[in-house]
Every structure is written in C-alpha cells, then in structure tokens.
Scaffold this motif. Sequence first.
Motif, mmCIF file in Angstrom:
data_model
loop_
_atom_site.group_PDB
_atom_site.id
_atom_site.type_symbol
_atom_site.label_atom_id
_atom_site.label_comp_id
_atom_site.label_asym_id
_atom_site.label_seq_id
_atom_site.Cartn_x
_atom_site.Cartn_y
_atom_site.Cartn_z
ATOM 1 N N LYS A 45 -100.317 27.303 26.464
ATOM 2 C CA LYS A 45 -98.772 26.553 25.611
ATOM 3 C C LYS A 45 -98.883 25.369 25.866
ATOM 4 O O LYS A 45 -97.761 24.542 26.153
ATOM 5 C CB LYS A 45 -97.403 26.967 25.916
ATOM 6 C CG LYS A 45 -97.303 28.681 26.439
ATOM 7 C CD LYS A 45 -95.749 29.414 27.121
ATOM 8 C CE LYS A 45 -95.919 30.519 27.551
ATOM 9 N NZ LYS A 45 -94.780 31.262 27.493
ATOM 10 N N ARG A 46 -99.520 24.700 25.093
ATOM 11 C CA ARG A 46 -99.724 23.530 25.526
ATOM 12 C C ARG A 46 -99.318 22.668 23.861
ATOM 13 O O ARG A 46 -98.390 21.290 24.206
ATOM 14 C CB ARG A 46 -101.232 22.734 25.295
ATOM 15 C CG ARG A 46 -101.899 22.811 23.884
ATOM 16 C CD ARG A 46 -103.083 21.915 23.759
ATOM 17 N NE ARG A 46 -104.081 22.287 24.971
ATOM 18 C CZ ARG A 46 -104.707 21.539 25.608
ATOM 19 N NH1 ARG A 46 -104.596 20.300 25.484
ATOM 20 N NH2 ARG A 46 -104.779 21.741 26.102
ATOM 21 N N ASP A 47 -98.361 23.050 23.506
ATOM 22 C CA ASP A 47 -97.676 22.549 22.300
ATOM 23 C C ASP A 47 -96.464 22.606 22.930
ATOM 24 O O ASP A 47 -95.190 21.560 22.830
ATOM 25 C CB ASP A 47 -97.724 23.707 21.115
ATOM 26 C CG ASP A 47 -99.076 22.728 20.201
ATOM 27 O OD1 ASP A 47 -99.766 21.823 20.772
ATOM 28 O OD2 ASP A 47 -99.523 24.187 19.619
ATOM 29 N N PHE A 48 -95.921 24.262 23.497
ATOM 30 C CA PHE A 48 -94.479 24.339 24.355
ATOM 31 C C PHE A 48 -94.312 22.641 25.276
ATOM 32 O O PHE A 48 -93.578 22.223 25.527
ATOM 33 C CB PHE A 48 -94.550 25.338 24.558
ATOM 34 C CG PHE A 48 -93.166 25.587 25.860
ATOM 35 C CD1 PHE A 48 -91.761 25.286 25.302
ATOM 36 C CD2 PHE A 48 -93.401 25.933 27.324
ATOM 37 C CE1 PHE A 48 -90.893 24.932 26.218
ATOM 38 C CE2 PHE A 48 -92.586 25.605 27.847
ATOM 39 C CZ PHE A 48 -90.788 25.539 27.331
ATOM 40 N N ILE A 49 -94.970 22.691 25.965
ATOM 41 C CA ILE A 49 -95.277 21.422 26.857
ATOM 42 C C ILE A 49 -95.565 20.556 26.217
ATOM 43 O O ILE A 49 -94.257 19.329 26.788
ATOM 44 C CB ILE A 49 -96.533 21.229 27.843
ATOM 45 C CG1 ILE A 49 -96.796 22.471 28.230
ATOM 46 C CG2 ILE A 49 -96.727 20.230 28.890
ATOM 47 C CD1 ILE A 49 -98.301 22.768 28.890
ATOM 48 N N LYS A 50 -95.554 19.540 25.214
ATOM 49 C CA LYS A 50 -95.707 18.451 25.077
ATOM 50 C C LYS A 50 -94.578 17.686 24.013
ATOM 51 O O LYS A 50 -93.871 17.709 23.798
ATOM 52 C CB LYS A 50 -96.488 18.771 23.567
ATOM 53 C CG LYS A 50 -97.689 18.099 24.540
ATOM 54 C CD LYS A 50 -99.642 17.235 23.406
ATOM 55 C CE LYS A 50 -99.657 19.228 22.407
ATOM 56 N NZ LYS A 50 -101.224 18.195 21.709
ATOM 57 N N GLU A 51 -94.332 19.601 23.075
ATOM 58 C CA GLU A 51 -92.801 19.553 22.979
ATOM 59 C C GLU A 51 -91.710 19.071 24.146
ATOM 60 O O GLU A 51 -90.035 18.001 23.855
ATOM 61 C CB GLU A 51 -91.711 20.994 22.320
ATOM 62 C CG GLU A 51 -92.802 20.822 20.660
ATOM 63 C CD GLU A 51 -92.522 22.607 20.500
ATOM 64 O OE1 GLU A 51 -91.726 23.241 20.665
ATOM 65 O OE2 GLU A 51 -93.316 23.045 19.670
ATOM 66 N N ALA A 54 -91.496 15.817 24.909
ATOM 67 C CA ALA A 54 -91.625 14.584 24.170
ATOM 68 C C ALA A 54 -89.508 14.355 24.822
ATOM 69 O O ALA A 54 -88.903 13.280 23.910
ATOM 70 C CB ALA A 54 -91.717 14.905 22.570
ATOM 71 N N LYS A 55 -88.805 15.239 24.317
ATOM 72 C CA LYS A 55 -87.486 15.214 24.815
ATOM 73 C C LYS A 55 -87.853 13.861 25.930
ATOM 74 O O LYS A 55 -86.575 13.567 25.893
ATOM 75 C CB LYS A 55 -86.732 16.688 25.121
ATOM 76 C CG LYS A 55 -86.561 17.341 24.449
ATOM 77 C CD LYS A 55 -86.353 19.044 25.036
ATOM 78 C CE LYS A 55 -86.316 19.992 24.004
ATOM 79 N NZ LYS A 55 -86.775 21.187 24.138
ATOM 80 N N LEU A 73 -94.613 9.008 32.815
ATOM 81 C CA LEU A 73 -93.974 10.544 32.457
ATOM 82 C C LEU A 73 -94.662 10.939 31.309
ATOM 83 O O LEU A 73 -94.508 12.370 31.044
ATOM 84 C CB LEU A 73 -93.144 10.220 31.766
ATOM 85 C CG LEU A 73 -91.670 10.583 31.225
ATOM 86 C CD1 LEU A 73 -91.346 12.221 32.142
ATOM 87 C CD2 LEU A 73 -90.509 9.799 31.027
ATOM 88 N N VAL A 74 -95.530 10.675 30.475
ATOM 89 C CA VAL A 74 -95.878 11.218 28.772
ATOM 90 C C VAL A 74 -97.232 12.234 29.044
ATOM 91 O O VAL A 74 -98.142 11.871 30.114
ATOM 92 C CB VAL A 74 -96.829 10.125 27.594
ATOM 93 C CG1 VAL A 74 -97.589 10.558 27.284
ATOM 94 C CG2 VAL A 74 -95.603 9.180 27.542
ATOM 95 N N LEU A 75 -97.045 13.171 29.150
ATOM 96 C CA LEU A 75 -98.215 14.219 28.873
ATOM 97 C C LEU A 75 -98.607 14.791 27.840
ATOM 98 O O LEU A 75 -98.253 15.529 26.537
ATOM 99 C CB LEU A 75 -97.411 15.580 29.083
ATOM 100 C CG LEU A 75 -96.750 15.926 31.194
ATOM 101 C CD1 LEU A 75 -96.329 17.308 30.922
ATOM 102 C CD2 LEU A 75 -97.715 15.260 31.687
ATOM 103 N N ASN A 76 -99.894 14.000 27.182
ATOM 104 C CA ASN A 76 -100.422 14.152 25.644
ATOM 105 C C ASN A 76 -101.557 15.626 26.102
ATOM 106 O O ASN A 76 -101.475 15.435 27.223
ATOM 107 C CB ASN A 76 -100.789 12.776 25.773
ATOM 108 C CG ASN A 76 -101.954 12.104 26.783
ATOM 109 O OD1 ASN A 76 -101.962 12.554 27.841
ATOM 110 N ND2 ASN A 76 -101.423 10.718 27.314
#
Length: 441
Positions: A45-51, A54-55, A73-76
């Motif tokens: 679910k890494r794409d969900f985490i990054k989405e 981003a908010k 804060l950034v989660l890449n």
Amino acid sequence: MSREVLSYAEEKVEKARAVLRELVSLNTEVKNKALLYCAELMHDKRDFIKEENAKDVEYAKSLGLSSALIDRLVLNDKRIDGMIKVLKDVAKLPDPVGEITKMWTLPNGLRVGRMRVPLGVIFIIYEARPNVTVEAASLCMKSSNAVILRGGKEAINSNRALVEILREACKQAGFPEDAIQFIDRPEREIVWELLKMEGKIDVAIPRGGESLIRAVAENARVPVIKHYKGVCNIYVDDEADLNKAYHIVYNAKVQRPSVCNAVENLIIHRDILEEFFPRMAYILGKAGVELRCDEESLKVIKSDPRLSFVKAIPAKEEDYYEEFLDLILAVKVVGSLEEAIDFIEKYGSKHSDAIITENYTKAMKFLNQVDSAAVYVNASTRFTDGNEFGLGAEMGISTDKIHARGPMALEELTIQKFVILGNGQLRDNVGVPEDIMKDLF
C-alpha cells in the motif's frame, strides 16, 4: 472540556486497557507474525501512503512551515522502505517480555527473581515525523504494550493511513488491533485529558520540540519520559586525527541537520585552531553552514581571504544553548579537555556528545566525566538512534535519569517486577498457633 471530547479520550484508553492481559499472554511467534504482516501490507500500500502524505505536505506548505519541518514530514519510497525495515528488524529482536534477568536463593529457601513485564498503556505525543507512528507501534507490539498515538495535525492523513494499515495487518495475524489506538481529532483538550489519567495511562512519551515536551511535563499527572532538546557537542582535541575530525563534524552537522542528534556546538582546542579550523570552516561553508563564532575562531575566518564566502558572525551567549535544527553551528575555542567538559556541562542538554582524539587517557576521561545519555569517541553524534544502535527502532531518546536513558527500545518499554517462588516459607516462622489448628473444624 465538552463531554463529547472527554468520552472520546476515555473510549481510546478503555479499548487499550481492555487488551493488556491478552497482550502479555501472546507468544513471540504471534507478535513477529503481526510485525511481518505489517511490513508486507505497508509495501503493498505504499502508493496509498504517498497519496495521503502528499496531502499533509501541501497543507504544511500552505502554513508556511520551515523546510526542516517539511523534510521531517515527507514519506517517499526511501522512508517507506525504512519503516518496512524497522518492522522486520523489530521482528528479529529477542522478545524481552517474561525474561528473568536475575534469580537468587535465600537461606530460607525462597527463590527471588526479577522478570521483565510491559509498562502497560503508553501515550506517545509527537509532531511532524509520521515514521514515528510505525516505530512506536512496532516496539509496543513486540513488548506487549498498548499504545495511544497522537501525531501533529500537519501529519494527520499520513498517520491515519499508517495506523489503518497496522491495525488491518494485526487483525489478519491474530494480534489484538485495539492495542494500537490513534487520536484522529485535532482538539488539544484530548491530550490534556489523557495526561491526567493516572492509573489508566501508565507512561507518556513526548517527541518533538522543547515547547511541546515542557507543556506535556508541566500538565501531566502520569509519568513522563522526556528530553527537552538535543544540544549536542563535538570537542576536537589537540591530539585529534584531523582527517577524522573533518568527516565526523561534517556528518554530524550536514548529513541531516533537522534532527536532535545533529551537532550544534563545535569545541576546538586552541593549539590546533590555526591548523584545523580554516579547513573545517571551508568544508562547512561549502555545505552552506552558518558559523556563529567566538572571538578567536571568528578572527581565523576573517583573516583568511580563502574563507570570504563563509557566513560567519559573532556568537551570542544564547547561541551555545540553542538547538538550531538547521545548517547553523556555534564554535567555541578552549584551552584544555577540562574546559571542554565544563563547557558541555554548562551548555549541553545531556543528549549526545563526542570527543575526537587519539589519546586513550583523554578519551576515557571524556567518557567518564561527560554526563550525557550517549558519549562518543571518534564518531558522529548522528548514531544516537535506536535503529543505528541495533535496537530495531526507538520510542524516543530519554535524557532523564530513570530506568530508560538514551534511545528507548524494547527493554526500555518493559519494567522489572520481583517474582518469588516459595514452598510455604513464613516470615519469622510465625504461622497459625497450634491450639487453633487443633480446633479447626
């Protein structure tokens, strides 16, 4: 406080406390299975985490928050991989719960021992770093503690997504998902109410800026494990290997300046000032570091035209107390090891301090006399981190003088209780009088 807010706080605590007996009874296999499920699901679910992250990043930018705070804060992908690694690393660690650390036998035959047990319900309050959510949850899961997570409003979407993944994985693994509670409302009154819950919250751990930690410590009725700030010092001795010093100081300041184990004060022995500092200032200047110098070190920079590009200004007294969390470094020249230790005692925060020297006697004196949670010889202060110390992760770094000092990992999330094994022993051999025993019906 509204009744609704109070009920919300009470509900979170009740759910956490309700699973404590189940948690302490779990075998290590179940805990490890849950941690590995968490890692697997986080990868999927890494794409969900990054989405969701981003908010939060956009919101933080709209608030005009500093670049250092936004960096936290950034989660890449790299940081998501780091969280996955934390989960796997914690799964590999020995389970401390139930460990008998010592056992001895008394003359009367009683066997007395000490056993590690969970702290209970841990309330962790933190700010911009959403990876703390995973670090805290993983350590609490392995140490059979329940955790109540309260991150900053700037990371609420990221934290909510991570908690959702963690709880889903726990459910699949047969681990009580209510052991992970998340405060997903912004009202600060919820925090103050939870901090009053003696007997329900077993310990609070604040992670963040000094103002947050002081506010928690001043308002809490529950025990608090804390460190106010990380004013870390590096002393370059007159018997230092200067090549080591260039790299160590650079790493400790530049590699990631926004964290509590980055160096804030550079202390230099006077005898090597002319040889060491021009090159060190050149290196730091090229990295964009602003130097706040005492009179001697500032004179070295101003008298060397090769250093005209270096931003250097006179240091104020308060600069040496400051946790800059930025590309800023205060510089102080001293005449001896003793003067350096005195400086650290006065201005440091008892977090992490280092000496660079090739003299064994001086190194040992520094280790013995510097009263900090982590003391280094010839290494960067940036290693003060639970994962870097081989602890899997950390709940925070304690500078308190209690059972936990330095990075708080699995063992520090347990406490020892006495266990006593007997065979009918009586204090002073006083039992029921014989005549009463004869009259028993």
